[in-house]
Design a protein around this motif. Structure first.
Motif, PDB file in Angstrom:
ATOM      1  N   LYS A   1      35.959 -23.233   9.941  1.00  0.00           N
ATOM      2  CA  LYS A   1      35.777 -22.938  11.355  1.00  0.00           C
ATOM      3  C   LYS A   1      36.739 -23.765  12.216  1.00  0.00           C
ATOM      4  CE  LYS A   1      30.980 -21.346  11.283  1.00  0.00           C
ATOM      5  NZ  LYS A   1      29.631 -21.516  11.864  1.00  0.00           N
TER       6      LYS A   1
ATOM      7  N   LYS B   1      32.446 -27.282   9.890  1.00  0.00           N
ATOM      8  CA  LYS B   1      33.023 -26.701   8.685  1.00  0.00           C
ATOM      9  C   LYS B   1      34.536 -26.581   8.838  1.00  0.00           C
ATOM     10  CE  LYS B   1      29.001 -24.118   7.067  1.00  0.00           C
ATOM     11  NZ  LYS B   1      28.464 -22.782   6.663  1.00  0.00           N
TER      12      LYS B   1
ATOM     13  N   CYS C   1      32.439 -24.600  16.589  1.00  0.00           N
ATOM     14  CA  CYS C   1      32.266 -24.723  15.145  1.00  0.00           C
ATOM     15  C   CYS C   1      30.908 -25.251  14.695  1.00  0.00           C
ATOM     16  CB  CYS C   1      33.356 -25.636  14.566  1.00  0.00           C
ATOM     17  SG  CYS C   1      35.036 -25.156  14.980  1.00  0.00           S
ATOM     18  N   ALA C   2      30.250 -26.032  15.532  1.00  0.00           N
ATOM     19  CA  ALA C   2      29.016 -26.689  15.087  1.00  0.00           C
ATOM     20  C   ALA C   2      27.843 -25.716  15.078  1.00  0.00           C
ATOM     21  CB  ALA C   2      28.702 -27.885  15.981  1.00  0.00           C
ATOM     22  N   GLU C   3      26.970 -25.874  14.114  1.00  0.00           N
ATOM     23  CA  GLU C   3      25.736 -25.113  14.098  1.00  0.00           C
ATOM     24  C   GLU C   3      24.803 -25.641  15.191  1.00  0.00           C
ATOM     25  OE1 GLU C   3      24.037 -25.184  10.238  1.00  0.00           O
ATOM     26  OE2 GLU C   3      25.789 -24.305   9.233  1.00  0.00           O
ATOM     27  N   LEU C   4      24.073 -24.729  15.826  1.00  0.00           N
ATOM     28  CA  LEU C   4      23.163 -25.087  16.908  1.00  0.00           C
ATOM     29  C   LEU C   4      23.904 -25.793  18.054  1.00  0.00           C
ATOM     30  CD1 LEU C   4      20.137 -26.418  14.816  1.00  0.00           C
ATOM     31  CD2 LEU C   4      20.506 -24.098  15.685  1.00  0.00           C
TER      32      LEU C   4
END
Length: 536
Positions: free
Chosen positions: A228, A225, A203-206
């Motif tokens: 997600k 998010k 779910c996490a960006e990067l």
């Protein structure tokens, strides 16, 4: 109560519909008893304060089973203290201080009725958000409306996800405690690092920039998010939201089965400092994570490992452990042969030339191991367990679920010998998982070779090339209940009897020199040209 005090003809359409929906869950008799016990005879309704006490949690000595043994997230105790009132507010609140029979049924059906998984997760998120808000530690979750099918928006931090997962674990433990009449408390908050890292990776960006091997989940400062997280939970731990419904149902069942008054019942949850099963590869948290992927009778057996208060009860399901029983196919086979039921194999390994970056993978088969030189099986799942948790169920294309082959007996030469060892998925030579006969090395192939199990990496950064690992530990757990174990015990007794019979020697024949092979050889050496009559 409305149903008992009204004639069939005078039952309203709303009451008939509410009772029909409650009956579809199988809980209508329980709800009738609970309403009678909780309701005030004067108002013929349940005071909300009584219902709040029925679902209240009182926590004693919270501890975690992680490396940081005494660490508990800030606000976690306060959160648990508000769970009961948040459940009542979310499902049973009507703007009045007393619930009538129909309103009570509607609230229960809204919480525990048959519904789609996404709605169950929405209910869980709403209770979690309410409890945090009432505890003074609000989270950044928003909902489109109060309707069941409303979408969840906003975000959660990793620390919020830890609190959510531990809240669900305690609800699950409480349900099992009351169901099985266990008097002791839960033995440590379960280890959930693998679940948190799974959500972060998904779910996490990067997320690809995070060091999965060396991060402490308590120190992760990443935003996830809500949408997600919702999708991750539906895919990875689909039964997580059921913890809430089981908790509500089990509390009501317990209430109806006790003779004490509500004021005399104690619903405290005592959490002891450490988890008893952390020495095993299948720790409490890992077993709980696996149970959240299952919807079968196996779940009950896995739950014994998750929340057992008795080490002996836990060890009953452990069929084989390499550090205790010895490594290798022969040692393994002597402990699993004859067990014809669901089995879970866990393999812990590390890099070939070092002990760094340890990982644990698993395979669940719904039948016992068989000595074959081909793949077999009808169903199963693969698991990436540590450091990141993921489940890979059946694709439905091929049926190469299990391969378990020992050295052939009675054969001197084979032109094309089949590999000796244990494998899951793929094909011979390109197995998804292959454990060699000495239990010294495990080889993982890329999922592109496998059409039996879903695709995905079993180990972080696995890559396309084969990955070899040095085996540290192997465990096999029997998850079929008492029946397969009793059959296996009977099988072992028969084998021991046959072995003992084969060892017996006819002492009369053995002691007769005239009939012994030794005398015949001596006679031939003394006079090899002597004419001997052949006996026919």
């Amino acid at each position: 109560m409305g149903q008992s005090s009204s004639s069939i003809g005078s039952i309203s359409a709303a009451q008939r519909e509410a009772e029909s929906l409650a009956a579809s869950t199988g809980a209508l008799p329980t709800l009738q008893k609970a309403f009678s016990l909780l309701s005030d005879p004067q108002t013929n309704g349940i005071p909300l304060i009584s219902l709040q006490k029925c679902f209240a949690l009182t926590i004693e000595n919270p501890r975690s089973a992680t490396v940081e043994e005494n660490w508990v997230p800030k606000g976690f105790n306060e959160l648990l203290g508000e769970v009961g009132s948040s459940i009542v507010e979310q499902f049973f609140s009507t703007g009045k201080d007393v619930l009538d029979w129909v309103e009570f049924l509607k609230g229960y059906t809204k919480c525990c009725g048959r519904t789609v998984a996404s709605t169950s997760f929405n209910n869980l998120f709403k209770v979690f958000a309410k409890a945090n808000e009432k505890a003074g530690f609000p989270v950044q979750l928003q909902f489109d409306s109060n309707e069941d099918d409303s979408k969840v928006n906003g975000l959660l931090y990793a620390i919020d996800l830890i609190k959510l997962l531990w809240m669900c674990a305690i609800l699950s433990w409480d349900s099992r405690k009351l169901k099985d009449h266990i008097n002791t408390g839960i033995y440590g908050l379960p280890d959930i690092d693998h679940l948190v890292l799974s959500a972060v990776e998904s779910c996490a960006e990067l997320a690809e920039e995070l060091d999965i091997w060396n991060n402490k989940v308590s120190e992760l400062n990443v935003q996830l998010k809500a949408e997600k997280i919702h999708m991750w939970a539906l895919k990875t731990v689909p039964c997580l939201a059921e913890c809430l419904a089981h908790f509500v149902y089990t509390r009501l069942i317990y209430l109806t089965n006790q003779r004490e008054k509500l004021e005399d019942l104690c619903f405290s949850v005592r959490i002891s400092p450490a988890a008893i099963c952390n020495d095993n590869l299948l720790s409490c948290g890992r077993a709980w994570a696996i149970s959240l992927t299952l919807r079968s009778s196996i779940t009950e057996e896995v739950s014994k490992v998750c929340f057992s208060s008795d080490a002996d009860e836990t060890s009953e399901n452990l069929l084989y452990r390499s550090s205790f029983h010895g490594k290798g196919m022969n040692r393994f086979w002597s402990h699993v042969e004859g067990y014809n039921g669901p089995m879970l194999m866990l393999i812990a390994a590390s890099e070939i030339n070092s002990d760094t970056n340890r990982w644990i993978i698993g395979a669940l088969t719904h039948q016992g191991f068989e000595n074959r030189d081909t793949f077999y099986g009808g169903s199963g799942s693969l698991y990436s367990i540590s450091p990141v948790f993921n489940v890979f169920s059946s694709l439905g294309k091929e049926k190469n679920f299990v391969y378990s082959h020992l050295h052939p007996t009675g054969k001197i030469y084979e032109a094309h010998p089949k590999p000796v060892g244990i494998a899951f998925g793929g094909s011979l030579g390109n197995e998804r998982i292959f454990l060699d006969e000495d239990f010294a090395k495990v080889t993982l192939h890329h999922h592109a070779y496998d059409k039996t199990y879903q695709h995905g990496s079993l180990v972080p950064s696995q890559g396309f090339l084969p990955l070899e690992g040095k085996v540290i530990e192997v465990e096999v757990w029997g998850l079929g209940g008492k029946a397969p174990k009793e059959v296996q015990n009977a099988f072992k007794k028969r084998e021991e009897l046959f072995t003992e019979q084969r060892r017996k020697v006819d002492l009369k024949t053995f002691g007769n020199w005239e009939d012994s092979p030794e005398k015949m050889m001596m006679d031939m050496i003394a006079d090899p040209n002597a004419v001997r009559r052949e006996e026919r």
